[in-house]
Motif scaffolding. Structure first.
Motif, PDB file in Angstrom:
ATOM      1  N   GLU A  68      32.645 134.893 106.257  1.00 49.66           N
ATOM      2  CA  GLU A  68      33.802 135.772 106.112  1.00 49.66           C
ATOM      3  C   GLU A  68      35.074 134.953 105.927  1.00 49.66           C
ATOM      4  N   ARG A  69      35.244 133.921 106.759  1.00 46.71           N
ATOM      5  CA  ARG A  69      36.471 133.128 106.644  1.00 46.71           C
ATOM      6  C   ARG A  69      36.537 132.405 105.318  1.00 46.71           C
ATOM      7  N   LYS A  70      35.373 131.879 104.892  1.00 52.10           N
ATOM      8  CA  LYS A  70      35.339 131.179 103.610  1.00 52.10           C
ATOM      9  C   LYS A  70      35.649 132.134 102.463  1.00 52.10           C
ATOM     10  N   ALA A  71      34.965 133.291 102.473  1.00 55.14           N
ATOM     11  CA  ALA A  71      35.129 134.222 101.355  1.00 55.14           C
ATOM     12  C   ALA A  71      36.554 134.754 101.313  1.00 55.14           C
ATOM     13  N   LEU A  72      37.085 135.135 102.482  1.00 55.79           N
ATOM     14  CA  LEU A  72      38.456 135.649 102.504  1.00 55.79           C
ATOM     15  C   LEU A  72      39.422 134.583 102.013  1.00 55.79           C
TER      16      LEU A  72
END
Lengths: 180, 354
Positions: B33-37
């Motif tokens: 999630e952190r990477k994609a966001l």
């Protein structure tokens, strides 16, 4: 019946807008990040960027500073302390009569206004480009003459060699650059 | 050894593996999630801990474990301590009915080792009311949140918990309507049979193509049920200082966090099972284990969709969200149900049995 139609229409226009917004984010998902990974990647500053001070020397190694304290007088935050002493023929630091025996800048107080550089008659003190000035010790933020004198070129800070900013009026070009 | 004992041991090991995998999916989700966001917003995301930041979840976990376990004096101690588990467990057990592949695998070398061929079923439980089970377990998660809000003895937590209760219970209804439409067409509540039905017409039999409206309604409700953006009203930082997790810290907070992520993962599995054909894909009849890979690909896509929505859509206001549920989503779901029912009735009367 009319409010119902309006509500349904609102919902569908909203859905279209959401799909469009998702298109924008998807476009950026496949774009390269703009992040500059600072310590490992250098940061380019503008040529006239005012960062940490450096005390300059002449080409023959003598200090430019003559200990006149004009920088300390010009300083709006009183962060510069200069104590001058006489040069002798045995101990010669600067070309003139006097030199700065103590030259300290309290970097916690400095506001990087550049008045000291303006006031200096010999262009001895110059604001250069280092901005990474964090210290673990409060007293280490008071820079001594030895630290200020050394040629200071941190590897992670480079000066931007940007033709756009150096040649003539820039407003049109910068705007075009920012738009893309 | 008795084959039943071996089967039991095999089942227990399978359950442990699946449970661990779900908890690991929580760790992976935090990173993904952190990477994609970050990529959606032109950043790199965590990339300092290990290669590409792959060790970031482990670092976060250690941080969570070594934090001081603060229990405020004004809380209802027992309920306060039970609530995180009550949030996490329903999220985990929802996975039990998801079929990972079409048919049981025979344990390799079991004939030679144990004298009988041991079968491993690719699901934890083949419940014949699987859809009902999903709905029931999904709404159980509300307990954890409401009890957390109540036991914290703090008005923001209570408001957050109440909001979540209202939100989850409201969005149960459109979700139920959407699933009912599917059930009407399929004539079964068993998830494995649902997936088998979707194998018709070479991929076009997926319920997302037959029941697109039901899929949209289900997906939006699932987002609201899991508390994902844009319906992450339970934990609005800006108005409720974190909602029901305000008084929680350390690993108890981590459990709530985990519950949210596991819920999202499990709902992705359920969405891909019911609407995206589950383990269906080219070549599954010859090689059933391919179904697991197909299912995981579909789940990845659904999770990406969830993250994509989170990056694109701002959080909705609470009253607007409830309006959207009761005035639009529920009527739409019921309308879809009625149309489906008429369609099925007409089909049955003209062409005989469905």
């Amino acid at each position: 019946m009319k409010p119902i139609f309006k509500g349904v229409k609102n919902i569908f226009t909203g859905a279209v807008e959401i799909v469009r917004a998702m298109g924008v984010t998807l476009k950026y998902f496949f774009t390269r990040p703009v992040t500059n990974e600072f310590p490992s990647e250098p940061v380019a500053v503008y040529p006239r960027f005012r960062g940490r001070h450096v005390l300059k020397r002449y080409a023959n190694g003598l200090e430019r500073c003559i200990g006149c304290s004009l920088c300390a007088a010009a300083c709006p935050t009183d962060c510069i302390y200069v104590e001058s002493a006489e040069n002798t023929d045995e101990e010669r630091y600067s070309p003139g009569e006097r030199y700065a025996k103590v030259y300290e800048i309290n970097m916690l107080r400095c506001i990087f206004c550049g008045y000291c550089a303006e006031a200096c008659p010999t262009e001895a003190i110059v604001l250069e480009h280092d901005f990474a000035l964090a210290e673990y010790d409060r007293w280490a933020a008071v820079y001594t003459k030895e630290r200020l004198l050394e040629p200071h070129h941190p590897p992670h800070i480079v000066v931007r060699d940007d033709e756009v900013y150096l040649s003539g009026p820039t407003w049109g070009k910068i705007k075009a650059k920012a738009g893309t | 050894m008795d084959p039943t004992i071996i089967t039991t041991i095999v089942e227990i090991i399978k359950i442990l593996i699946i449970g661990t995998a779900l908890m690991l999916s929580f760790a992976a989700m935090t990173l993904i999630e952190r990477k994609a966001l970050a990529r959606f917003t032109l950043r790199y995301g965590p990339n300092r801990a290990g290669k590409f930041g792959l060790l970031q979840p482990i670092a976060d976990m250690f941080k969570m474990f070594f934090k001081e376990e603060v229990i405020p004096t004004h809380v209802d101690r027992l309920v306060y301590l039970i609530a995180p588990a009550l949030a996490l467990v329903p999220a985990l057990i929802g996975f039990a009915v998801v079929p990972l592949a079409s048919q049981p695998f025979v344990l390799p070398f079991s004939q030679r080792l144990f004298g009988a061929s041991i079968e491993i079923t690719p699901w934890v439980a083949d419940v014949n009311v699987g859809l009902l089970y999903i709905l029931a377990v999904g709404s159980l998660g509300t307990y954890g949140v409401i009890l957390a809000g109540w036991s914290s003895n703090n008005k923001y937590s209570l408001l957050g918990g109440l909001r979540t209760g209202a939100q989850m219970l409201s969005y149960e209804l459109p979700m139920g309507a959407a699933l009912l439409s599917v059930t009407l067409m399929a004539g079964t509540l068993r998830l494995n049979e649902l997936v088998q039905l979707q194998g018709l017409w070479g991929g076009l039999g997926w319920f997302i193509f037959i029941q697109p409206v039901a899929f949209i309604v289900f997906f939006i409700s699932a987002l609201a049920e899991a508390g994902r953006s844009p319906f992450d009203l339970p934990e609005t930082e800006n108005e409720l200082i974190g909602g029901f997790v305000t008084e929680y810290g350390g690993m108890k907070f981590g459990l709530f966090f985990g519950a949210e992520y596991v819920h999202a993962v499990v709902l992705s599995f359920i969405a891909s099972t019911i609407f995206l054909g589950g383990w269906q894909g080219p070549g599954v009849n010859a090689y059933p284990f391919l179904g697991v890979i197909y299912l995981l690909i579909k789940v990845t896509l659904v999770i990406f969709l969830i993250l994509w929505i989170r990056a694109s859509v701002p959080r909705v206001r609470f009253d607007k969200m409830m309006q959207f549920c009761w005035k639009f989503l529920l009527p739409l779901g019921i309308l879809n149900l009625i149309v489906t029912a008429i369609g099925v009735a007409v089909y049955n009367s003209i062409l005989g049995h469905w």
